[in-house]
Design an enzyme around this catalytic site. Structure first.
Site, mmCIF file in Angstrom:
data_model
loop_
_atom_site.group_PDB
_atom_site.id
_atom_site.type_symbol
_atom_site.label_atom_id
_atom_site.label_comp_id
_atom_site.label_asym_id
_atom_site.label_seq_id
_atom_site.Cartn_x
_atom_site.Cartn_y
_atom_site.Cartn_z
ATOM 1 N N ASP A 12 1.344 4.483 -5.569
ATOM 2 C CA ASP A 12 0.247 3.594 -5.213
ATOM 3 C C ASP A 12 -0.190 3.864 -3.779
ATOM 4 O O ASP A 12 0.630 4.226 -2.921
ATOM 5 C CB ASP A 12 0.682 2.127 -5.320
ATOM 6 C CG ASP A 12 0.822 1.659 -6.755
ATOM 7 O OD1 ASP A 12 0.365 2.372 -7.669
ATOM 8 O OD2 ASP A 12 1.389 0.565 -6.951
ATOM 9 N N CYS A 13 -1.459 3.639 -3.505
ATOM 10 C CA CYS A 13 -2.003 3.852 -2.169
ATOM 11 C C CYS A 13 -1.174 3.137 -1.101
ATOM 12 O O CYS A 13 -0.884 3.697 -0.043
ATOM 13 C CB CYS A 13 -3.447 3.370 -2.127
ATOM 14 S SG CYS A 13 -4.248 3.529 -0.516
#
Length: 229
Positions: A76-77
């Site tokens: 995930d970012c």
């Protein structure tokens, strides 16, 4: 009950995603002819986003120095930590099977809100997309995909707990939703946390170790990046 959303204390509104990737140098943990292992910073996409202004990402930065870098998996970012990239198509296919067949083993470190009473546990809750509130995921006993996470306490303070998380499956937002389902959202989570638990400068989730077989030798190798929090 066949379908259950995550607990009511989660926020009802998901904030707009404002992409401001960090201006930091690459942190390469290991490189050889077959693989690259990198410590991804929080706030940087693993691969380009679909919308305008989201082309800066880890793979594009990596390819500026290693033209042959190939994506194998994603984080995930907002999650930091260990990621592996292939340097040949054969290595990419081999590593893809390591993840698909669950031979790759990962551990994460997280700071979660509240003091967990037990020392360790296992979460077995199926997950699916909360379509009206995407990218939010939710516990879905009717049509969700199986998801399991082992957790272990490694530290406590008056208001939070530090845990080591070992996902046995790889569902989207799995660790974030499983911790929320236990009543202990990950600190700094702008999607699932609320109130004081949300007040942090980043998501307190870090991919600490990755263990898998090397595509050239078949040897079991392990890579580690200590959490920055």
């Amino acid at each position: 009950m066949t379908r259950r959303k995550v607990p009511d204390h989660a926020p009802s509104l998901i904030p707009d995603f404002s992409y401001d990737p960090p201006d930091v140098p690459l942190s390469v943990l290991h490189e050889d002819a077959q693989i690259l292992v990198v410590d991804k910073p929080a706030g940087l996409l693993s691969v380009p986003g679909k919308l305008e202004g989201r082309q800066d990402c880890l793979i594009s930065r990596l390819m500026a120095e290693y033209w042959d870098a190939l994506v194998v998996h994603r984080l995930d970012c907002d999650t930091s930590g260990v990621m592996i990239f292939a340097r040949t198509k054969q290595a990419q296919a081999f590593l893809g099977q390591e993840f698909e067949k669950r031979r790759a083993k990962k551990t994460y470190v997280a700071r979660v809100w509240g003091v967990m009473a037990e020392e360790r546990g296992h979460v077995d809750l199926p997950l699916g997309s909360d379509w009206p509130n995407r990218p939010r995921q939710m516990v879905d006993h009717e049509s969700g995909r199986p998801a399991q996470t082992d957790w272990e306490v490694i530290g406590r303070s008056e208001t939070e707990t530090r845990v080591r998380l070992s996902p046995l499956t790889g569902r989207s937002h799995q660790l974030r939703v499983h911790m929320l389902a236990l009543g202990h959202p990950i600190i700094g989570d702008q999607i699932y946390a609320s109130g004081a638990a949300r007040a942090a400068d980043r998501l307190m989730l870090h991919s600490e170790t990755l263990r898998l077989h090397h595509p050239a030798s078949g040897e079991l190798v392990s890579f580690t990046a200590p959490p920055p929090f």
